[in-house]
Write an enzyme that holds these catalytic residues in place. Structure first.
Site: not given
Ligand code: NAD
Length: 245
Positions: A34, A106-107, A122, A133, A216, A234
């Site tokens: 996000f 959620i993936d 989530h 239903c 992160n 990561i």
């Molecule tokens: P976020 O987008 O708020 O934060 C993601 C964090 O990950 C950022 O701080 C970023 O710097 C870091 N990041 C990105 N790529 C990285 C990498 N390769 N290695 C290390 N760090 C990395 O996401 P959040 O904290 O999970 O919150 C967003 C909400 O949106 C979640 O609750 C989720 O439910 C939903 N969401 C889910 C998905 C999914 O299922 N893949 C994708 C987008 C959003």
């Protein structure tokens, strides 16, 4: 490299590891998060509604067509494959060292990698229910539906993804299971999350051990609470860690 060696040695010395992750764990699998520069908040800047609004309960009820249009194109990545982070964690579980993965994602990529104890705070794109239903539908039903808003084959009501939208509460069993897992862990690895979404982010305060790792790409509000801070990608880090195990 020194920090990666420390993480590898802490993993070797631990037997009750818990991983708490977010969208950043799946960006190396091609799923945008996000809040990064390449995340959905930036790419959706010109959209009439911010993602947080489109992913809210009231929006789902009032504009199901717009919701499903956004959800199908931005939240479903059915061909995404697990990356090194998902794979290394799955192996640690098989070795009996990792007791749970708590994810905000959620993936379903942790399960695709082979992990079985995954607490999905989530929800999941892979589970969907009729709002009338409660009949269960898999992801296929959402992808192949000829109508923008998928409807129940049995009663005709709208099918809703089993994902926790903004304004909805978290499943209490999953929340309590997550608190239990974190409070009995001997190593907590937090990764790929901005730690800004509540109440999920508060869960980390249940950890009673002395080894919190925060992995992160960008700073988070919890950086100064980490015993080991690794500011990098990561998947790449976990791949390097794995080679030292
Ligand atoms: P976020 O987008 O708020 O934060 C993601 C964090 O990950 C950022 O701080 C970023 O710097 C870091 N990041 C990105 N790529 C990285 C990498 N390769 N290695 C290390 N760090 C990395 O996401 P959040 O904290 O999970 O919150 C967003 C909400 O949106 C979640 O609750 C989720 O439910 C939903 N969401 C889910 C998905 C999914 O299922 N893949 C994708 C987008 C959003």
């Amino acid at each position: 490299m020194e920090r990666i060696e420390t993480l590898a040695s802490w993993i070797q010395e631990s037997s009750r590891i818990v991983f708490f992750g977010g969208a950043g764990t799946s960006t190396e699998s091609g799923i945008p998060d996000f809040r990064s520069a390449a995340g959905l908040y930036q790419s959706e800047q010109d959209s009439p509604y911010p993602p947080e609004v489109m992913l809210s309960h009231h929006f789902f009820v009032e504009h199901p067509e717009v919701f499903y249009d956004f959800y199908r194109s931005k939240m479903i990545h059915e061909h995404a494959k697990p990356n090194a982070c998902h794979n290394v964690l799955a192996n640690l579980e098989k070795q009996g060292k990792l007791q749970a993965i708590i994810t905000q994602n959620i993936d379903g990529l942790h399960q695709k990698a082979g992990s079985s104890n995954v607490l999905e705070l989530h929800g999941s794109i892979h589970r969907n229910y009729c709002m009338g239903c409660s009949l269960y539908y898999g992801l296929e039903a959402i992808i192949t539906s000829e109508d923008i808003v998928p409807r129940c084959l049995s009663c005709g009501n709208v099918i809703k993804p089993d994902v926790v939208l903004y304004e909805e509460s978290l499943d209490s069993q999953i929340l309590y299971g997550s608190m239990d897992a974190i409070s009995s862990a001997d190593l907590l690895i937090i990764g790929g999350t901005s730690l800004t979404v509540q109440p999920a982010a508060q869960l980390v305060s249940y950890f009673q051990g002395s080894r919190t790792v925060l992995l992160n790409a960008e700073p988070t509000p919890y950086d100064d609470q980490a015993d080991l801070l690794i500011s990098d990608r990561i998947g790449e880090v976990m791949d390097k860690v794995n080679k030292l195990l």
